[in-house]
Design a protein around this motif. Structure first.
Motif, mmCIF file in Angstrom:
data_model
loop_
_atom_site.group_PDB
_atom_site.id
_atom_site.type_symbol
_atom_site.label_atom_id
_atom_site.label_comp_id
_atom_site.label_asym_id
_atom_site.label_seq_id
_atom_site.Cartn_x
_atom_site.Cartn_y
_atom_site.Cartn_z
ATOM 1 N N VAL A 1 -55.460 -52.795 -19.442
ATOM 2 C CA VAL A 1 -56.409 -53.888 -19.201
ATOM 3 C C VAL A 1 -57.817 -53.399 -18.883
ATOM 4 O O VAL A 1 -58.741 -54.211 -18.785
ATOM 5 C CB VAL A 1 -55.920 -54.807 -18.051
ATOM 6 C CG1 VAL A 1 -54.636 -55.492 -18.422
ATOM 7 C CG2 VAL A 1 -55.790 -54.042 -16.751
ATOM 8 N N THR A 2 -57.993 -52.099 -18.763
ATOM 9 C CA THR A 2 -59.269 -51.541 -18.324
ATOM 10 C C THR A 2 -60.419 -51.925 -19.253
ATOM 11 O O THR A 2 -61.429 -52.477 -18.805
ATOM 12 C CB THR A 2 -59.172 -50.003 -18.235
ATOM 13 O OG1 THR A 2 -58.064 -49.670 -17.429
ATOM 14 C CG2 THR A 2 -60.430 -49.409 -17.663
ATOM 15 N N LYS A 3 -60.282 -51.630 -20.525
ATOM 16 C CA LYS A 3 -61.385 -51.866 -21.462
ATOM 17 C C LYS A 3 -61.743 -53.347 -21.588
ATOM 18 O O LYS A 3 -62.926 -53.699 -21.478
ATOM 19 C CB LYS A 3 -61.052 -51.271 -22.830
ATOM 20 C CG LYS A 3 -62.190 -51.383 -23.804
ATOM 21 C CD LYS A 3 -61.857 -50.761 -25.130
ATOM 22 C CE LYS A 3 -63.031 -50.977 -26.080
ATOM 23 N NZ LYS A 3 -62.723 -50.585 -27.429
ATOM 24 N N PRO A 4 -60.771 -54.252 -21.812
ATOM 25 C CA PRO A 4 -61.145 -55.672 -21.906
ATOM 26 C C PRO A 4 -61.805 -56.213 -20.636
ATOM 27 O O PRO A 4 -62.737 -57.017 -20.709
ATOM 28 C CB PRO A 4 -59.818 -56.385 -22.176
ATOM 29 C CG PRO A 4 -58.900 -55.360 -22.684
ATOM 30 C CD PRO A 4 -59.355 -54.058 -22.114
ATOM 31 N N ASN B 1 -50.056 -56.975 -11.271
ATOM 32 C CA ASN B 1 -50.637 -56.362 -10.068
ATOM 33 C C ASN B 1 -51.768 -55.415 -10.438
ATOM 34 O O ASN B 1 -52.779 -55.361 -9.746
ATOM 35 C CB ASN B 1 -49.567 -55.635 -9.266
ATOM 36 C CG ASN B 1 -48.590 -56.584 -8.610
ATOM 37 O OD1 ASN B 1 -48.962 -57.692 -8.234
ATOM 38 N ND2 ASN B 1 -47.343 -56.170 -8.500
ATOM 39 N N GLU B 2 -51.577 -54.688 -11.529
ATOM 40 C CA GLU B 2 -52.628 -53.788 -11.997
ATOM 41 C C GLU B 2 -53.851 -54.595 -12.415
ATOM 42 O O GLU B 2 -54.986 -54.234 -12.097
ATOM 43 C CB GLU B 2 -52.116 -52.964 -13.184
ATOM 44 C CG GLU B 2 -53.158 -52.047 -13.781
ATOM 45 C CD GLU B 2 -52.660 -51.389 -15.065
ATOM 46 O OE1 GLU B 2 -53.519 -50.870 -15.800
ATOM 47 O OE2 GLU B 2 -51.450 -51.385 -15.328
ATOM 48 N N LEU B 3 -53.615 -55.709 -13.113
ATOM 49 C CA LEU B 3 -54.705 -56.582 -13.533
ATOM 50 C C LEU B 3 -55.472 -57.111 -12.326
ATOM 51 O O LEU B 3 -56.701 -57.038 -12.279
ATOM 52 C CB LEU B 3 -54.162 -57.751 -14.365
ATOM 53 C CG LEU B 3 -55.175 -58.782 -14.814
ATOM 54 C CD1 LEU B 3 -56.079 -58.210 -15.891
ATOM 55 C CD2 LEU B 3 -54.478 -60.033 -15.317
ATOM 56 N N LYS B 4 -54.749 -57.605 -11.347
ATOM 57 C CA LYS B 4 -55.381 -58.157 -10.146
ATOM 58 C C LYS B 4 -56.195 -57.087 -9.417
ATOM 59 O O LYS B 4 -57.325 -57.326 -9.001
ATOM 60 C CB LYS B 4 -54.315 -58.734 -9.220
ATOM 61 C CG LYS B 4 -54.879 -59.403 -7.990
ATOM 62 C CD LYS B 4 -53.787 -60.006 -7.146
ATOM 63 C CE LYS B 4 -54.368 -60.624 -5.897
ATOM 64 N NZ LYS B 4 -53.338 -61.202 -5.044
ATOM 65 N N LYS B 5 -55.623 -55.902 -9.290
ATOM 66 C CA LYS B 5 -56.312 -54.802 -8.602
ATOM 67 C C LYS B 5 -57.598 -54.421 -9.339
ATOM 68 O O LYS B 5 -58.649 -54.231 -8.718
ATOM 69 C CB LYS B 5 -55.375 -53.596 -8.503
ATOM 70 C CG LYS B 5 -55.935 -52.443 -7.689
ATOM 71 C CD LYS B 5 -54.898 -51.349 -7.516
ATOM 72 C CE LYS B 5 -54.949 -50.441 -8.732
ATOM 73 N NZ LYS B 5 -54.105 -49.264 -8.606
ATOM 74 N N TYR B 6 -57.527 -54.380 -10.649
ATOM 75 C CA TYR B 6 -58.698 -53.992 -11.425
ATOM 76 C C TYR B 6 -59.771 -55.085 -11.405
ATOM 77 O O TYR B 6 -60.965 -54.790 -11.343
ATOM 78 C CB TYR B 6 -58.296 -53.645 -12.860
ATOM 79 C CG TYR B 6 -59.251 -52.689 -13.493
ATOM 80 C CD1 TYR B 6 -59.352 -51.375 -13.052
ATOM 81 C CD2 TYR B 6 -60.080 -53.091 -14.520
ATOM 82 C CE1 TYR B 6 -60.248 -50.502 -13.614
ATOM 83 C CE2 TYR B 6 -60.985 -52.225 -15.103
ATOM 84 C CZ TYR B 6 -61.063 -50.933 -14.640
ATOM 85 O OH TYR B 6 -61.964 -50.059 -15.194
#
Length: 110
Positions: free
Chosen positions: A4-7, A50-55
Motif C-alpha cells: 500500500v506504500t506507493k498508492p 493494520n498496515e494500511l491504517k499505520k501507514y
C-alpha cells in the motif's frame, strides 16, 4: 499481499496538490478523478488493514483530508458570496431598467 506504500504516497501527493489548487480557486476535477482511481486500486487489492491504517497515520493523510475539506468549504463560501453579489447587482439593474421604462412611458403620455 499488495504493498500500500506507493498508492498512499501518491494519494498524499494528490491531496497536497488539491489543497494548493483549492486555495488558488483552480479546478480540482482532474485531481479528484486521479484520487478516486487510487482509492479504487486500494479497494481492489488484498492488503493488511493494520498496515494500511499505520501507514495512513504515518503520512498524516487524515489531517490532510481534513485540511482539504476546510479549504474547499471556504472556497464554496466565497463563491456563494460572489453569486449573491451578482444576484443583488442583477436585481438592482433590473429595478433601474423597469423604473426608467416607466418614466419613459410616463413622459410619452404627457
Amino acid at each position: 499481499m499488495f504493498d500500500v506504500t506507493k498508492p498512499l504516497e501518491e494519494y498524499k501527493e494528490l491531496t497536497l496538490r488539491m489543497i494548493e489548487k483549492a486555495k488558488n480557486g483552480e479546478d480540482l476535477s482532474e485531481l479528484i478523478n486521479e484520487r478516486g482511481l487510487l482509492i479504487e486500486e486500494l479497494r481492489n487489492h488484498d492488503y493488511d488493514k493494520n498496515e494500511l491504517k499505520k501507514y495512513i497515520e504515518s503520512l498524516e493523510i487524515i489531517n490532510l483530508d481534513n485540511e482539504l475539506r476546510l479549504v474547499v468549504k471556504k472556497e464554496m463560501v466565497n463563491i456563494k458570496r460572489q453569486i449573491e453579489k451578482i444576484r443583488a447587482v442583477r436585481i438592482a439593474r433590473n429595478g433601474y431598467i423597469n423604473t426608467s421604462e416607466k418614466v419613459k412611458l410616463f413622459m410619452n403620455k404627457a
